[in-house]
Design an enzyme around this catalytic site. Structure first.
Site, PDB file in Angstrom:
ATOM      1  N   ARG A 175       0.800  -1.230   0.000  1.00  0.00           N
ATOM      2  CA  ARG A 175       0.000   0.000   0.000  1.00  0.00           C
ATOM      3  C   ARG A 175       0.829   1.273   0.000  1.00  0.00           C
ATOM      4  O   ARG A 175       0.530   2.209  -0.734  1.00  0.00           O
ATOM      5  CB  ARG A 175      -0.924   0.052   1.240  1.00  0.00           C
ATOM      6  CG  ARG A 175      -2.180  -0.729   1.090  1.00  0.00           C
ATOM      7  CD  ARG A 175      -2.564  -1.338   2.401  1.00  0.00           C
ATOM      8  NE  ARG A 175      -1.584  -2.342   2.733  1.00  0.00           N
ATOM      9  CZ  ARG A 175      -1.672  -3.607   2.303  1.00  0.00           C
ATOM     10  NH1 ARG A 175      -2.709  -4.006   1.649  1.00  0.00           N
ATOM     11  NH2 ARG A 175      -0.718  -4.473   2.576  1.00  0.00           N
ATOM     12  N   THR A 176       1.825   1.336   0.845  1.00  0.00           N
ATOM     13  CA  THR A 176       2.540   2.607   0.985  1.00  0.00           C
ATOM     14  C   THR A 176       3.240   2.947  -0.323  1.00  0.00           C
ATOM     15  O   THR A 176       3.085   4.045  -0.866  1.00  0.00           O
ATOM     16  CB  THR A 176       3.538   2.526   2.150  1.00  0.00           C
ATOM     17  OG1 THR A 176       2.834   2.074   3.297  1.00  0.00           O
ATOM     18  CG2 THR A 176       4.156   3.877   2.442  1.00  0.00           C
TER      19      THR A 176
ATOM     20  N   LYS B  10      26.252  -4.338  -2.327  1.00  0.00           N
ATOM     21  CA  LYS B  10      27.721  -4.382  -2.440  1.00  0.00           C
ATOM     22  C   LYS B  10      28.381  -3.735  -1.230  1.00  0.00           C
ATOM     23  O   LYS B  10      29.589  -3.554  -1.194  1.00  0.00           O
ATOM     24  CB  LYS B  10      28.172  -3.633  -3.700  1.00  0.00           C
ATOM     25  CG  LYS B  10      27.606  -4.178  -4.991  1.00  0.00           C
ATOM     26  CD  LYS B  10      28.022  -3.268  -6.152  1.00  0.00           C
ATOM     27  CE  LYS B  10      27.059  -3.379  -7.306  1.00  0.00           C
ATOM     28  NZ  LYS B  10      27.220  -2.263  -8.252  1.00  0.00           N
TER      29      LYS B  10
ATOM     30  N   ARG C 251      11.370   3.746   3.042  1.00  0.00           N
ATOM     31  CA  ARG C 251      11.039   2.795   4.129  1.00  0.00           C
ATOM     32  C   ARG C 251      12.300   2.020   4.440  1.00  0.00           C
ATOM     33  O   ARG C 251      13.009   1.552   3.540  1.00  0.00           O
ATOM     34  CB  ARG C 251       9.930   1.844   3.701  1.00  0.00           C
ATOM     35  CG  ARG C 251       9.726   0.720   4.713  1.00  0.00           C
ATOM     36  CD  ARG C 251       8.509  -0.116   4.422  1.00  0.00           C
ATOM     37  NE  ARG C 251       7.296   0.630   4.733  1.00  0.00           N
ATOM     38  CZ  ARG C 251       6.074   0.100   4.666  1.00  0.00           C
ATOM     39  NH1 ARG C 251       5.916  -1.148   4.309  1.00  0.00           N
ATOM     40  NH2 ARG C 251       5.017   0.830   4.962  1.00  0.00           N
TER      41      ARG C 251
ATOM     42  N   HIS D 146       5.287   5.894  11.339  1.00  0.00           N
ATOM     43  CA  HIS D 146       4.772   5.756   9.969  1.00  0.00           C
ATOM     44  C   HIS D 146       3.837   6.949   9.744  1.00  0.00           C
ATOM     45  O   HIS D 146       2.619   6.807   9.670  1.00  0.00           O
ATOM     46  CB  HIS D 146       4.027   4.417   9.840  1.00  0.00           C
ATOM     47  CG  HIS D 146       3.758   3.968   8.439  1.00  0.00           C
ATOM     48  ND1 HIS D 146       3.898   4.781   7.328  1.00  0.00           N
ATOM     49  CD2 HIS D 146       3.328   2.766   7.964  1.00  0.00           C
ATOM     50  CE1 HIS D 146       3.579   4.086   6.245  1.00  0.00           C
ATOM     51  NE2 HIS D 146       3.226   2.869   6.603  1.00  0.00           N
TER      52      HIS D 146
HETATM   53  N1   CP Z   1      -0.021   0.114   5.787  1.00  0.00           N
HETATM   54  C1   CP Z   1       1.158  -0.227   5.239  1.00  0.00           C
HETATM   55  O1   CP Z   1       2.221   0.327   5.573  1.00  0.00           O
HETATM   56  O2   CP Z   1       1.076  -1.223   4.304  1.00  0.00           O
HETATM   57  P1   CP Z   1       2.266  -1.752   3.424  1.00  0.00           P
HETATM   58  O3   CP Z   1       3.265  -2.422   4.362  1.00  0.00           O
HETATM   59  O4   CP Z   1       1.647  -2.697   2.438  1.00  0.00           O
HETATM   60  O5   CP Z   1       2.918  -0.570   2.760  1.00  0.00           O
END
Ligand code: CP
Length: 305
Positions: A51-52, A80, A101, A129
């Site tokens: 999703r993110t 590497k 991320r 998040h």
């Molecule tokens: N909600 C969320 O962070 O989903 P993903 O890990 O799929 O990005």
């Protein structure tokens, strides 16, 4: 709002949060305007995501921006031995903004200190998040018509769940009552309780919630974060403690909505999906508008131009 990184939800004041939500509403009502034309945005995902990453990429594509990046650090020179610092410094030469991320707590803060362009934290370990939180708030205001004075149930992995940590901080601007429901081993960390105590925000801790579910305005279910456990036996002991089933929603408030940042494993039964109180897939869709608003705000794009 001035151009800068988004590392923690606390980087935004209440006023700034409300501005982002207003802008998200505008983008939902005015889709596919080419506000990001000429912009190159990097998405660097050192951890898996559906999703993110995809909602960021959808948000950028719909607004005419271009995307570069990787979905697996093993396909980059990190494999590497290249450091995070060198990776970020290099990618910041190629892009106007970096969405990252990373599994390490604090990595987004570090990246923001070495980058020449703003960083958006798309999740750093069990820490924060913030973009998820802004889409969660957008989902709450859309469904409740307000953010203030809500009874919010946070259920599941409150120890490692970064979406819980960011949401708790943001909702604290709006006088909530929190009910924390977790296994003893996955309780909300003390630092967040101290944060709430300092703000005089009411919260209660439980290990069961069937008896109190009728009080909830929002139930925010979360997955037990298997990837954060050092001991797989501890994960096995805690993983299926809470499973929300449709019959449990019979005597709940009309305005109740079930949220989940997703992915889910077993914590919401499939029979909840068709209940009008289930909102988690719409919540995921709201990620597109909210992330458009976040990017526009950080890049200083004025919707009136
Ligand atoms: N909600 C969320 O962070 O989903 P993903 O890990 O799929 O990005």
């Amino acid at each position: 709002m001035k151009s800068r990184s988004l590392v923690s939800i606390n980087d935004y004041s209440k006023k700034e949060i409300l501005e982002i939500l207003e802008l998200a509403k505008y983008f939902e009502e005015n889709q596919n305007k080419k506000f990001f034309e000429g912009k190159v945005i990097a998405t660097l995902f050192f951890e898996p995501s559906t999703r993110t990453r995809l909602s960021f990429e959808s948000a950028i594509n719909r607004m005419g921006g271009r995307i570069l990046g990787f979905t697996d650090a093993n396909s980059s020179s990190v494999s590497k031995g290249e450091s995070l610092k060198d990776t970020i410094k290099t990618v910041s030469k190629y892009s106007d903004l970096i969405v990252m991320r990373h599994p390490l707590e604090g990595s987004a803060q570090y990246a923001s200190e070495v980058s020449e362009v703003p960083i958006i934290n798309a999740g750093d370990g069990a820490n924060q998040h913030p973009t998820q939180t802004l889409l969660d708030l957008y989902s709450i205001i859309k469904t409740q018509k307000k953010l203030d004075d809500l009874n919010v149930f946070l259920v599941g992995d409150l120890k490692y769940g970064r979406t819980v940590h960011s949401l708790l901080m943001a909702m604290s601007n709006f006088n909530p009552v929190f009910n924390f429901i977790s296994h003893e081993k996955l309780r909300i960390p003390n630092e967040y309780k101290i944060f709430l105590d300092n703000l005089n925000i009411k919260y209660y801790e439980h290990t069961e919630f069937t008896d109190i579910i009728s009080r909830a305005d929002i139930i925010y279910m979360t997955r037990v974060q298997r990837e954060r456990f050092s001991d797989p036996i501890e994960y096995e002991k805690t993983k299926n403690t809470y499973v929300l089933k449709n019959h449990m929603l019979e005597n709940t408030k009309d305005n109740l909505r079930i949220l989940h940042p997703l992915p889910r494993v077993n914590e919401i039964s499939n029979d909840v999906d068709d209940n009008p109180k289930a909102y988690y897939f719409d919540q995921a869709k709201n990620g597109v508008y909210t992330r458009q608003a976040i990017i526009a705000s950080i890049l200083g794009i004025n919707k009136h131009k």
